[in-house]
Design an enzyme around this catalytic site. Structure first.
Site, short mmCIF file in Angstrom:
data_model
loop_
_atom_site.label_atom_id
_atom_site.label_comp_id
_atom_site.label_asym_id
_atom_site.label_seq_id
_atom_site.Cartn_x
_atom_site.Cartn_y
_atom_site.Cartn_z
N THR A 1 0.82 -1.21 0.00
CA THR A 1 0.00 0.00 0.00
C THR A 1 0.85 1.26 0.00
O THR A 1 0.51 2.25 -0.63
CB THR A 1 -0.91 0.00 1.25
OG1 THR A 1 -1.84 -1.05 1.10
CG2 THR A 1 -1.66 1.31 1.41
N SER B 1 1.41 -7.47 -1.29
CA SER B 1 2.07 -8.56 -0.55
C SER B 1 1.22 -9.82 -0.50
O SER B 1 1.71 -10.88 -0.10
CB SER B 1 2.49 -8.11 0.85
OG SER B 1 1.39 -8.03 1.71
N THR C 1 1.42 -4.70 4.05
CA THR C 1 1.20 -5.13 5.44
C THR C 1 0.59 -6.53 5.53
O THR C 1 0.75 -7.20 6.54
CB THR C 1 0.27 -4.15 6.18
OG1 THR C 1 -0.97 -4.09 5.49
CG2 THR C 1 0.90 -2.77 6.29
N ASP C 2 -0.11 -6.95 4.46
CA ASP C 2 -0.89 -8.19 4.58
C ASP C 2 -0.05 -9.41 4.95
O ASP C 2 -0.46 -10.23 5.76
CB ASP C 2 -1.66 -8.46 3.27
CG ASP C 2 -2.76 -7.44 3.05
OD1 ASP C 2 -3.07 -6.67 3.99
OD2 ASP C 2 -3.32 -7.40 1.94
N1 ASP Z 1 -2.82 -5.36 0.17
C1 ASP Z 1 -1.74 -4.53 0.65
C2 ASP Z 1 -0.46 -5.37 0.69
O1 ASP Z 1 -0.29 -6.15 1.58
C3 ASP Z 1 -2.06 -4.00 2.00
C4 ASP Z 1 -1.01 -3.12 2.64
O2 ASP Z 1 0.09 -2.98 2.18
O3 ASP Z 1 -1.34 -2.51 3.68
O4 ASP Z 1 0.35 -5.25 -0.18
#
Ligand code: ASP
Length: 330
Positions: free
Chosen positions: A12, A54, A85-86
């Site tokens: 993100t 991710s 974050t995922d």
């Molecule tokens: N879908 C995103 C990822 O994990 C979510 C994030 O980065 O917060 O790449």
């Protein structure tokens, strides 16, 4: 001035709005350009290793990140890996096994909102990550929402708010207050890290639901070298459904079975109840104790990348690495 390497992998933090939803589009240089204050903290070089959501991150990408750190290890004081974050907790755990005992900081960070949004956690997280990468903070950690979390202890516990990660069964390594790192714990390290290059990705995870029988476990054990079963409470398996025969049969066939718990905090203690006693004491399944499931997944991939010998697997599994398991072995 300290030199830090920024390794971009997407997420993100590097995402922009597209017709098909948020997607990682920004380069590491574009990220840096948004935060000129970083030049007061350290000199930064960039590597655009990946640009993935991710959710698309795979173990081969963990190996790419570890290799990139290895190749550049001598030239930098620390490393910042921007990441979605995922699955950041899985990558942080994996890097903790692939790059062991690093005296230099290896910091993962990301954000819940893209850097271009008016309300975003991207800038503070990135600034804090560089502050930590320029400090004396050995080992792999996640810096997020002003907190420093040990790489083997992180879990994403909130899907939307800025407080995305929790430290599970272990205290925070530190906090950042007004841009100053207050380090509570300094991880042990060597003079140079031990780098590893192999993972066995045939590790599966199954969450138990009430009334389940062995069929799903059989399916996964046929296709994998290890199965982690997230059971209930301190751990055990239902006495109906054929689970005990299933465990016996597949362990005899050389599979590794680890019991852990669906409960977020405090971990397993499989021998306590009748539903776990025989598994622990007669069938000799492994259990996660206070390890996170993310760390168990990565640790099994790392162990099975080196050996399939039953007693060596057990010895390595219960050997604490980067404080991933404390009880009852320490
Ligand atoms: N879908 C995103 C990822 O994990 C979510 C994030 O980065 O917060 O790449």
């Amino acid at each position: 001035m300290k030199k830090v390497l920024l390794i971009g992998t997407g997420g993100t933090i590097a995402s922009d709005v597209t017709a098909n939803g948020l997607a990682p589009e920004l380069t590491t240089e574009q990220l840096l350009a948004q935060i000129p204050a970083i030049s007061d903290i350290c000199d930064v070089d960039c590597v655009q290793l990946l640009n993935l959501d991710s959710t698309n991150m795979e173990p081969r990408h963990w190996l790419m990140i570890a290799r990139c750190i290895r190749e550049h290890y001598g030239a930098y004081h620390g490393f910042v890996v921007t990441h979605g974050t995922d699955t950041m907790a899985y990558t942080a755990a994996a890097l903790s096994y692939l790059v062991q005992g690093s005296p230099k900081p290896i910091i993962l960070t990301g954000a819940q909102k893209p850097i271009g949004f008016d309300s975003t956690d991207s800038k503070i997280n990135l600034l804090d990550a560089f502050r930590c990468a320029a400090e004396d903070l050995p080992g792999v950690s996640i810096v997020f929402n002003n907190q420093v979390i040990l790489g083997t202890r992180a879990r994403k516990t909130r899907s939307k708010s800025f407080q995305a990660f929790s430290s599970i069964n272990y205290p925070h390594l530190g906090v950042l207050r007004d841009g100053v790192l207050l380090r509570y714990i300094r991880q042990d390290c060597g003079a140079y890290p031990l780098f590893y290059e192999k993972l066995d990705t045939k590790v599966a995870l199954m969450k138990l639901v009430p009334g389940a029988d062995r069929a799903q476990a059989d399916f996964l054990l046929e296709r994998n070298d290890a199965l982690i079963i997230e059971s209930f409470g301190v751990g055990g398996l239902p006495e109906s459904g054929g689970f005990y025969d299933c465990v016996r049969q597949w362990m005899d066939a050389g599979r590794v079975i680890v019991l852990t718990t669906q409960v977020a905090n405090e971990g397993s203690d499989v021998g306590v109840y009748h539903v776990g006693h025989a598994l622990k004491n007669q069938l000799n399944v492994l259990e996660a104790y206070d390890m996170t499931t993310e760390a168990v997944v990565a640790k099994l991939m790392w162990i099975l990348g080196q050996t399939h010998d039953r007693s060596e697997v057990e010895r390595l599994f219960y050997t604490p690495i980067a404080k991933d398991i404390l009880w009852p072995v320490e």
